[in-house]
Design a protein around this motif. Sequence first.
Motif, PDB file in Angstrom:
ATOM      1  N   ILE A  26       1.073  -1.185  -0.189  1.00 44.28           N
ATOM      2  CA  ILE A  26      -0.094  -0.427  -0.442  1.00 44.28           C
ATOM      3  C   ILE A  26       0.974   1.494  -0.090  1.00 44.28           C
ATOM      4  O   ILE A  26       0.580   2.075  -1.187  1.00 44.28           O
ATOM      5  CB  ILE A  26      -1.333  -0.261   1.187  1.00 44.28           C
ATOM      6  N   ASN A  27       1.519   1.257   0.896  1.00 45.74           N
ATOM      7  CA  ASN A  27       2.992   2.679   0.619  1.00 45.74           C
ATOM      8  C   ASN A  27       3.009   2.828  -0.405  1.00 45.74           C
ATOM      9  O   ASN A  27       3.151   3.696  -0.620  1.00 45.74           O
ATOM     10  CB  ASN A  27       3.751   2.211   1.811  1.00 45.74           C
ATOM     11  N   VAL A  28       3.499   1.532  -1.077  1.00 51.08           N
ATOM     12  CA  VAL A  28       4.342   1.902  -2.538  1.00 51.08           C
ATOM     13  C   VAL A  28       3.580   1.983  -3.144  1.00 51.08           C
ATOM     14  O   VAL A  28       3.765   3.631  -4.199  1.00 51.08           O
ATOM     15  CB  VAL A  28       5.401   0.778  -2.756  1.00 51.08           C
ATOM     16  N   VAL A  29       2.835   1.680  -3.980  1.00 51.84           N
ATOM     17  CA  VAL A  29       1.992   2.238  -4.450  1.00 51.84           C
ATOM     18  C   VAL A  29       1.516   3.068  -4.188  1.00 51.84           C
ATOM     19  O   VAL A  29       1.094   4.612  -5.170  1.00 51.84           O
ATOM     20  CB  VAL A  29       0.426   0.573  -4.513  1.00 51.84           C
ATOM     21  N   ASN A  30       0.373   3.486  -3.215  1.00 53.28           N
ATOM     22  CA  ASN A  30       0.750   4.956  -2.571  1.00 53.28           C
ATOM     23  C   ASN A  30       1.462   6.282  -2.869  1.00 53.28           C
ATOM     24  O   ASN A  30       1.075   7.325  -3.946  1.00 53.28           O
ATOM     25  CB  ASN A  30      -0.373   5.198  -1.506  1.00 53.28           C
ATOM     26  N   ILE A  31       2.946   5.668  -2.801  1.00 53.84           N
ATOM     27  CA  ILE A  31       3.612   7.013  -3.401  1.00 53.84           C
ATOM     28  C   ILE A  31       4.111   7.331  -4.274  1.00 53.84           C
ATOM     29  O   ILE A  31       3.680   7.958  -4.982  1.00 53.84           O
ATOM     30  CB  ILE A  31       5.244   6.854  -2.146  1.00 53.84           C
ATOM     31  N   TRP A  32       3.984   6.120  -5.028  1.00 57.17           N
ATOM     32  CA  TRP A  32       4.359   6.488  -7.061  1.00 57.17           C
ATOM     33  C   TRP A  32       2.824   6.447  -7.209  1.00 57.17           C
ATOM     34  O   TRP A  32       3.471   7.182  -8.365  1.00 57.17           O
ATOM     35  CB  TRP A  32       4.590   4.897  -7.198  1.00 57.17           C
ATOM     36  N   GLY A  33       1.718   5.892  -6.577  1.00 61.36           N
ATOM     37  CA  GLY A  33       0.574   6.234  -7.710  1.00 61.36           C
ATOM     38  C   GLY A  33       0.835   7.606  -7.473  1.00 61.36           C
ATOM     39  O   GLY A  33       0.067   8.297  -8.627  1.00 61.36           O
ATOM     40  N   LEU A  34       0.532   8.684  -6.385  1.00 62.14           N
ATOM     41  CA  LEU A  34       0.462   9.885  -5.918  1.00 62.14           C
ATOM     42  C   LEU A  34       1.171  10.733  -7.258  1.00 62.14           C
ATOM     43  O   LEU A  34       1.075  11.679  -7.888  1.00 62.14           O
ATOM     44  CB  LEU A  34       0.945  10.107  -4.574  1.00 62.14           C
ATOM     45  N   ILE A  35       2.599  10.084  -7.339  1.00 63.18           N
ATOM     46  CA  ILE A  35       3.600  10.846  -8.153  1.00 63.18           C
ATOM     47  C   ILE A  35       3.318  10.929  -9.641  1.00 63.18           C
ATOM     48  O   ILE A  35       3.881  11.671 -10.304  1.00 63.18           O
ATOM     49  CB  ILE A  35       5.059   9.870  -7.990  1.00 63.18           C
ATOM     50  N   LEU A  36       2.696   9.343 -10.132  1.00 58.80           N
ATOM     51  CA  LEU A  36       2.587   9.228 -11.695  1.00 58.80           C
ATOM     52  C   LEU A  36       1.899   9.855 -11.515  1.00 58.80           C
ATOM     53  O   LEU A  36       1.552  10.666 -12.843  1.00 58.80           O
ATOM     54  CB  LEU A  36       2.730   8.155 -11.872  1.00 58.80           C
ATOM     55  N   ILE A  37       0.537  10.347 -11.128  1.00 58.94           N
ATOM     56  CA  ILE A  37      -1.176  10.600 -11.383  1.00 58.94           C
ATOM     57  C   ILE A  37      -0.059  12.262 -11.315  1.00 58.94           C
ATOM     58  O   ILE A  37      -0.712  12.769 -12.275  1.00 58.94           O
ATOM     59  CB  ILE A  37      -1.825  11.033 -10.480  1.00 58.94           C
ATOM     60  N   GLY A  38       0.552  12.594 -10.212  1.00 54.20           N
ATOM     61  CA  GLY A  38       0.888  14.054 -10.676  1.00 54.20           C
ATOM     62  C   GLY A  38       1.309  14.564 -11.755  1.00 54.20           C
ATOM     63  O   GLY A  38       1.408  15.227 -12.179  1.00 54.20           O
ATOM     64  N   LEU A  39       2.370  13.661 -12.062  1.00 50.38           N
ATOM     65  CA  LEU A  39       3.420  14.052 -13.217  1.00 50.38           C
ATOM     66  C   LEU A  39       1.990  13.422 -14.498  1.00 50.38           C
ATOM     67  O   LEU A  39       2.736  14.821 -15.836  1.00 50.38           O
ATOM     68  CB  LEU A  39       4.534  12.772 -13.485  1.00 50.38           C
ATOM     69  N   GLY A  40       1.505  13.064 -14.389  1.00 48.28           N
ATOM     70  CA  GLY A  40       0.535  12.740 -15.913  1.00 48.28           C
ATOM     71  C   GLY A  40      -0.514  14.018 -15.895  1.00 48.28           C
ATOM     72  O   GLY A  40      -0.445  14.456 -16.788  1.00 48.28           O
ATOM     73  N   LEU A  41      -0.693  14.289 -14.993  1.00 52.62           N
ATOM     74  CA  LEU A  41      -1.393  16.111 -14.996  1.00 52.62           C
ATOM     75  C   LEU A  41      -1.131  17.029 -15.421  1.00 52.62           C
ATOM     76  O   LEU A  41      -1.299  17.798 -16.204  1.00 52.62           O
ATOM     77  CB  LEU A  41      -2.995  16.022 -13.452  1.00 52.62           C
ATOM     78  N   MET A  42      -0.048  16.891 -14.641  1.00 54.37           N
ATOM     79  CA  MET A  42       1.375  18.448 -15.521  1.00 54.37           C
ATOM     80  C   MET A  42       1.611  18.035 -15.932  1.00 54.37           C
ATOM     81  O   MET A  42       0.931  19.406 -16.968  1.00 54.37           O
ATOM     82  CB  MET A  42       2.085  18.232 -13.740  1.00 54.37           C
ATOM     83  N   LEU A  43       2.065  16.991 -16.802  1.00 50.11           N
ATOM     84  CA  LEU A  43       3.010  17.264 -18.428  1.00 50.11           C
ATOM     85  C   LEU A  43       1.110  16.968 -18.696  1.00 50.11           C
ATOM     86  O   LEU A  43       1.902  17.508 -20.521  1.00 50.11           O
ATOM     87  CB  LEU A  43       3.405  15.787 -17.861  1.00 50.11           C
ATOM     88  N   GLY A  44       0.465  16.564 -18.776  1.00 52.41           N
ATOM     89  CA  GLY A  44      -0.963  16.326 -19.141  1.00 52.41           C
ATOM     90  C   GLY A  44      -0.087  15.269 -20.255  1.00 52.41           C
ATOM     91  O   GLY A  44      -0.592  15.041 -21.610  1.00 52.41           O
ATOM     92  N   ILE A  45       0.021  14.181 -19.337  1.00 55.97           N
ATOM     93  CA  ILE A  45       0.102  12.576 -20.434  1.00 55.97           C
ATOM     94  C   ILE A  45      -0.238  11.951 -19.821  1.00 55.97           C
ATOM     95  O   ILE A  45      -0.237  11.285 -18.667  1.00 55.97           O
ATOM     96  CB  ILE A  45       1.893  12.860 -20.698  1.00 55.97           C
ATOM     97  N   PHE A  46      -0.862  10.893 -20.712  1.00 50.65           N
ATOM     98  CA  PHE A  46      -1.834   9.225 -20.572  1.00 50.65           C
ATOM     99  C   PHE A  46      -2.874  10.032 -19.758  1.00 50.65           C
ATOM    100  O   PHE A  46      -3.146   9.750 -18.300  1.00 50.65           O
ATOM    101  CB  PHE A  46      -0.952   8.837 -19.801  1.00 50.65           C
ATOM    102  N   THR A  47      -3.276  11.795 -19.651  1.00 48.98           N
ATOM    103  CA  THR A  47      -3.934  12.104 -18.898  1.00 48.98           C
ATOM    104  C   THR A  47      -5.186  12.513 -17.757  1.00 48.98           C
ATOM    105  O   THR A  47      -5.520  11.919 -17.266  1.00 48.98           O
ATOM    106  CB  THR A  47      -4.589  13.444 -19.113  1.00 48.98           C
ATOM    107  N   ARG A  48      -6.276  10.995 -19.136  1.00 48.99           N
ATOM    108  CA  ARG A  48      -7.165  10.312 -18.682  1.00 48.99           C
ATOM    109  C   ARG A  48      -6.954  10.019 -17.871  1.00 48.99           C
ATOM    110  O   ARG A  48      -7.920   9.554 -16.608  1.00 48.99           O
ATOM    111  CB  ARG A  48      -8.317   9.875 -20.272  1.00 48.99           C
ATOM    112  N   LEU A  49      -5.944   8.098 -17.902  1.00 50.32           N
ATOM    113  CA  LEU A  49      -5.881   7.122 -17.244  1.00 50.32           C
ATOM    114  C   LEU A  49      -5.159   8.035 -15.382  1.00 50.32           C
ATOM    115  O   LEU A  49      -6.128   7.803 -14.122  1.00 50.32           O
ATOM    116  CB  LEU A  49      -4.117   6.931 -17.602  1.00 50.32           C
ATOM    117  N   ALA A  50      -5.033   9.425 -15.809  1.00 50.16           N
ATOM    118  CA  ALA A  50      -3.734   9.828 -14.499  1.00 50.16           C
ATOM    119  C   ALA A  50      -5.197  10.483 -13.704  1.00 50.16           C
ATOM    120  O   ALA A  50      -5.252   9.720 -12.426  1.00 50.16           O
ATOM    121  CB  ALA A  50      -3.231  10.650 -14.581  1.00 50.16           C
TER     122      ALA A  50
END
Lengths: 166, 474
Positions: A68-92
């Motif tokens: 849970i810890n690892v998935v949560n941390i990396w989930g947050l980071i990847l979603i954040g990057l996705g939204l900010m850069l607009g890449i795989f945005t729908r997935l994010a």
Amino acid sequence: MNTKLLSTFQWITLILLRMIIGWHFLYEGLAKLLKGNWSAYGFLMESKWIFADLFRWMATQPTVLQIINVVNIWGLILIGLGLMLGIFTRLAAVGGILIIALYYVCNPPLVGLFYSIPAEGNYIFINKNVVEMAALLVLLAIPTQRVAGLDLLLAKLLQQSSRKKN
Amino acid sequence: MSEEKGNADSKKRIDRRDFLQGLAGIPVLGAFALAALKQESYRRTRKAQLASAAVPQGDAAEVNVALLGVGAQGDVLLNSMLKIPGLRFKAVCDVWTEYNLRRAANLLKKYGHEVNTYEDYREMLDKEKGLDAVVIATPDFWHAEHTVACLQAGLHVYCEKEMSNTLEGARRMVQAARDTGKLLQIGHQRRSNPRYIFTHDVLLRELNILGRVVTAGGQWNRSAAPDLGWPKKYEMPVDRLKKYGFDSMHQFCNWRWYKNLGGGPIVDLGSHQIDIFSWFLGANPKSVMASGGTDYYDKATHEWYDTVMAIYEYDTPRGTVRAHYKTQTTNGSLGYFEQFMGDQGTLVLSESSQIGALYREKTQAGPWDEWVRKGYLTEPKILESKAEDLTQGALDVRETISPDEHKIALQFFDPYHKPHLENYFNAVRGLEKLNCPAEIGYESAVAVLKVNEAVEAKQTLYFKPEEFLAQGAA
Ligand SMILES: NC(=O)c1ccc[n+]([C@@H]2O[C@H](COP(=O)([O-])OP(=O)(O)OC[C@H]3O[C@@H](n4cnc5c(N)ncnc54)[C@H](O)[C@@H]3O)[C@@H](O)[C@H]2O)c1
């Protein structure tokens, strides 16, 4: 993408919304990562409502908690990057909604539930998690990434290569 | 999406405009990275700062150690010492040979230390050559004789508090340390506790976080408890008890409560905390008044007072400070802590690691946010006003809003006595100065022992400044 659907100002506000939510996710993830010893344990143990037993069980299983810890941390980071850069945005956006939904059902601000970790505001049913989920829903519905974001470039590249093949 | 097709057909290649729009997130990410880096570097400095405040590890030149008195506290000290590198245990002395002496020797054996055991400390000092240091944890009334003899035998001494049950005894100890040039550390272990040192050196002295301190307070509350017992099959013979100054096994185990053997709870517990008053206020007391008595237990077996309240007055460099102290042995609520109140804030500190908070005075605008950012304090926890809940929003403006609670950022997880013992052994190795040398232990004993006198006198007693100098030692 027909950008004429909305005015430039309308687009800018929506893109701004995406960047802001991306920033929030990215830092939530990064801060936990840098801390080194962050764990969801306390949050899970605080769980109230019908899933409380499940969340507390997760907290007490070392391997489950670790995942849970690892998935949560990396989930947050990847979603954040996705939204900010607009890449795989729908997935994010979908990922973001799911992850926040989990936070929500873990500790929902329902009538009659009280938490020992004090909230910084007062909520009934609707808290900031719900607001952020609703905002992500808007971003899911309106593809701002096709106006500003790497998805725009990605889409064009794909179209070009498919045209070449024809 | 259907319109995408139309769009793609109308614009065939990626142009400059697409490129800029595609990379719109990059400058935002850049700004994010800057902010995150800056924050991270603050976090690191703050962590490093806290780590450097901890006691440094000495070089592990081997020290040969003897233990004198291995009862409850001797056992605690031994367990801490077993975590300190570079100690070689050679000898253990305790009059309760059937029980405590055996237990300590067995424990040491488990850790690979073969020790000689003694009932009489004189025999130990006679036979054991090559000792460097001794750690004394016998009952208070033995401290002076044991310490003086060990110093004169050429050993460095760590002696438990209370330094002695009499000032005359404490003076002899100071004098012996001066005459022999050996080290004498008194067991006020908070003097080496990293949280106390950090609070004193940084928060109080460097930042002056409390402003002008006007009052101090402290307490040690303990639940009612039966007298200490002993396993009947390990009972000591009466003649040995008498030889070492005890009437009975009961008295031997409960020596603290007897007038010529200990000092009662005020000396046993209060000495730690009244020592903190002097340390943190930077002054010895000017006067003390006190009330106390044996109100709960049997007076025949509890000659000293089970309940004491004392009020001290201090002339500090910044003005008068009044301090109250209470020890109660019939109710453990709220435990033990010290508290200092200045015009800028309040400090509540305890050896118990859960307690350690600062409360900022709302009416004052010291740079507390800055101190939080630098990592001296944690972010405040807002304590909501009770009045607000009760009156449903109609907050009475005369009600003082409770101040924000900050925690002292420095954490400490070692056994409480370990840093003080480390400081002692590092001093033996010539690497550090003692944190609680004989002179400080003496000042503390002067301040503490006077409480019992004040209870008896039923009036304010005054200290002469020269009382705190261990002069006129025998
Ligand atoms: N710093 C602290 O936090 C702290 C805590 C508890 C006790 N203490 C101090 O430690 C000392 C011991 O307290 P305790 O609670 O361990 O008491 P205790 O009664 O449990 O232990 C005293 C030990 O000394 C032995 N002893 C008595 N007379 C002796 C003699 N003449 N020669 C050799 N051994 C002798 C006893 O057999 C016993 O084993 C006291 O001075 C007390 O104030 C300090």
